[in-house]
Structure formats: structure tokens, C-alpha cells
Design an enzyme around this catalytic site. Sequence first.
Site, mmCIF file in Angstrom:
data_model
loop_
_atom_site.group_PDB
_atom_site.id
_atom_site.type_symbol
_atom_site.label_atom_id
_atom_site.label_comp_id
_atom_site.label_asym_id
_atom_site.label_seq_id
_atom_site.Cartn_x
_atom_site.Cartn_y
_atom_site.Cartn_z
ATOM 1 N N ARG A 267 0.866 -1.189 0.000
ATOM 2 C CA ARG A 267 0.000 0.000 0.000
ATOM 3 C C ARG A 267 0.895 1.229 0.000
ATOM 4 N NH1 ARG A 267 -1.826 0.975 5.438
ATOM 5 N NH2 ARG A 267 -0.527 2.807 5.308
ATOM 6 N N HIS B 205 -3.129 4.801 4.716
ATOM 7 C CA HIS B 205 -4.233 3.838 4.794
ATOM 8 C C HIS B 205 -5.509 4.432 4.189
ATOM 9 C CE1 HIS B 205 -7.131 0.983 6.307
ATOM 10 N NE2 HIS B 205 -7.757 1.965 6.921
ATOM 11 N N TYR C 129 4.574 5.642 10.910
ATOM 12 C CA TYR C 129 4.897 4.254 11.259
ATOM 13 C C TYR C 129 5.697 3.493 10.191
ATOM 14 C CZ TYR C 129 0.462 3.664 8.702
ATOM 15 O OH TYR C 129 -0.534 3.723 7.769
#
Length: 351
Positions: free
Chosen positions: A256, A260, A269
Site C-alpha cells: 500500500r 491507509h 509508522y
Amino acid sequence: MPKKIIQNFNIEFLSILDENGKADSKLMPKLSNNDIKLMYELMKKTRIFDEKALKLQREGRLGTYASSLGQEAAQIGSAYALDKEDFIFPSFREQGVYLLRGMPIDQYLAYWRGDERGMYSTKKVNMFTVTIPVGTHMLHAAGFGWASKIKKESRVVVTYFGDGATSEGDFHEAMNFASVFEIPLIFICQNNQYAISVPVSKQTKSATIAQKAIAYGMYGIKVDGNDVFAMYKSTKEAVERAKKGKPTLIEAFTYRRNDHTTSDDAKKYRNDKELKQWDKKDPIERLKKYMITKKLWTKEYEEELDRKFNDEMDEAIKKMESIEDPKKEDILNYVYAELDENLKEQKEELK
Ligand SMILES: Cc1ncc(C[n+]2csc(CCOP(=O)(O)OP(=O)(O)O)c2C)c(N)n1
């Protein structure tokens, strides 16, 4: 007495098109030049849709949106292997699949703008609605597939979900159900390596997602999810298996590349180095390189596609923004057969 080995299993990995656009001729599926161009065009269209949708969200013209950047081959390669009558249960990131199926773009955008009527057209393209609750739709797919089998329909059912969804009980129930009842179902896990901020290494101790199929007595395969040919081939083979009542789990190994959703900040992160590595594995660039060697791609062709898809998007956006707003009181309609006094009061207020 030494213990006996009573079961052995292997997990295959399928990759056909490498990062330099070179295809393994021994593994290459049967595809005409026209098919290859169409796949490329659908991947481009998905990318352009995604870019436009992100901009619309930033301008406050769409609600929260989940990008599909980098997952175009996993979506187009697999959906291209299906028949129109086959039925699809997506999660929330399958722009490519909806576009391939011919979902009206204005309607799909309307949904992301917060208008549930945008999902009414999904029936026409043999797809279920976008499913935001993680994993619940895998059970719907199993039930639908079972009903379809009882009715002696010949269609195959496909469900898309993420690596995070494999930690939901729904995944395991659907897998067991599909296998035991010999449902013509294909599970496609787009392992994009993150469930929001949770990396797949924290999601499961299994070395692959594909091997989870073994526990349910079905075939599982790990596939290069950025390789449109490998995705097409593995899905095509899964369709044949499904028609014999044997479900399959396909793990599409991908990444990805965006946040998100537009409500997330992935920089918190994960690091730039990782992202850059996956930028290099771009599924569209990879196919383009292949097409150049086969003389299927020119600069003019690319420019024409850009123009065409941008125009198509602009037209759809105009249409979407001209849709009359839903009635506010619809929030309270269709949920209860009868509204209690409290809700009646709220409905009047909304009016
Ligand atoms: C049942 C449920 N739990 C939690 C959430 C919040 N949530 C939305 S997406 C997501 C992560 C999903 O990750 P994955 O299944 O890997 O799919 P991806 O977003 O990577 O495509 C979570 C936890 C939700 N929507 N539904």
C-alpha cells in the site's frame, strides 16, 4: 518410537513479469495483445481515478477515501480473469475492480462523498457494495456462493480483503464453510503489508498468508501482486478449480504505497526507504516496460490515455456534483420498522 510425519505441504510463489518488464515465457498465460493493452488501460484508469479522488478529498469534495496506489495489478489482473456473471464481494480499496466491471464513475464517487445511493448501481455490475467493516463480506460471499451452488448457477464468487482481515474470525469461518460445502469461491487477500499501522509481521506468525488455506483443506498460492500476468493466471486457474467445487486462497503480495486512508499519516509508522523500494516495483511501469519491448506502447498512446481518462473523470465529477443531496431524514429511514418517540422527534428536527 520416533514420530511419523503424516502431512507435508508446500506453498508456491508465482511471478511471471519481473521489475524490468521481462516475462517468463514458460509461465506466460494466453493473452492477446489486445488483452494486454486493455489491462494496461484499466490499470492507468484506476491510477487516474485514485489521483483525482485524493485531490477531491483534499478540497473537501469527497469524504474519507482509501487509495489503491500500487495495488492496480492485483485488482485488474484478477478481475480480468472473471466472467461478467461471476459475483464479487470487495472490501473498500477495490477501485480497479469496480472500474473494470463498468461501475458508473459518478455513482462510485457519490458513495465516497457520503451518499449511499451511489452503491445502488453495484447490482448492475454483479458486485456487492463497498464493505467498510473489516472482513464481514467474506461470509456474505460464502453464503452467496453456497446459494448460487444450490440454485445450480454456474457462476464463481470472488472476495477481496486485506492481510488485516485474516485476523478476523469471519475469514476463518468463511474459509472453512467454503471448503466444507465445496463453494465456488475465490479468496483474494491483497497483502499490502499493513493494516493501518500494524505491519503484517505483527498480524500473523505464519510465513505466508497463502498457507492458511492448508488448514482448511484448500489450495493456497502466494502471487506477486504487482505482476498483472501472475495475478491473471492464478485467478484463471482458481476459476477452473472453483467450478469443480474447490475454493482457492490467493495471497497477492503487494504494498500500500499511500496512507491507509485520507485520515491516516503513514509517515508516523513506516520509513521512506521501504516506500522507495516499492515505488520501483510499480505494477504499471512494469507492464509498460514489457509493452515497449513488444511494440505495444508509444508516447502518443500514453498521452491519449491520459487525456481520455482525465476527461472521463472530469465529466464524472461534474455529474456526481450535480446529484441532488439525499434527504437528511433518510438517516432515520429504513433502519426501524417504526420509530420510537425519541427518533420521531429527531426526524422532525432534521426536516
Ligand atoms: C471490524 C472492524 N474493525 C476495525 C475497523 C477499522 N479498520 C478499518 S480498515 C482497518 C485495517 C484493515 O487492514 P487490511 O485488512 O490489511 O486492509 P487494507 O486497509 O490494508 O487494505 C481497520 C482496523 C473496521 N473498519 N472494521
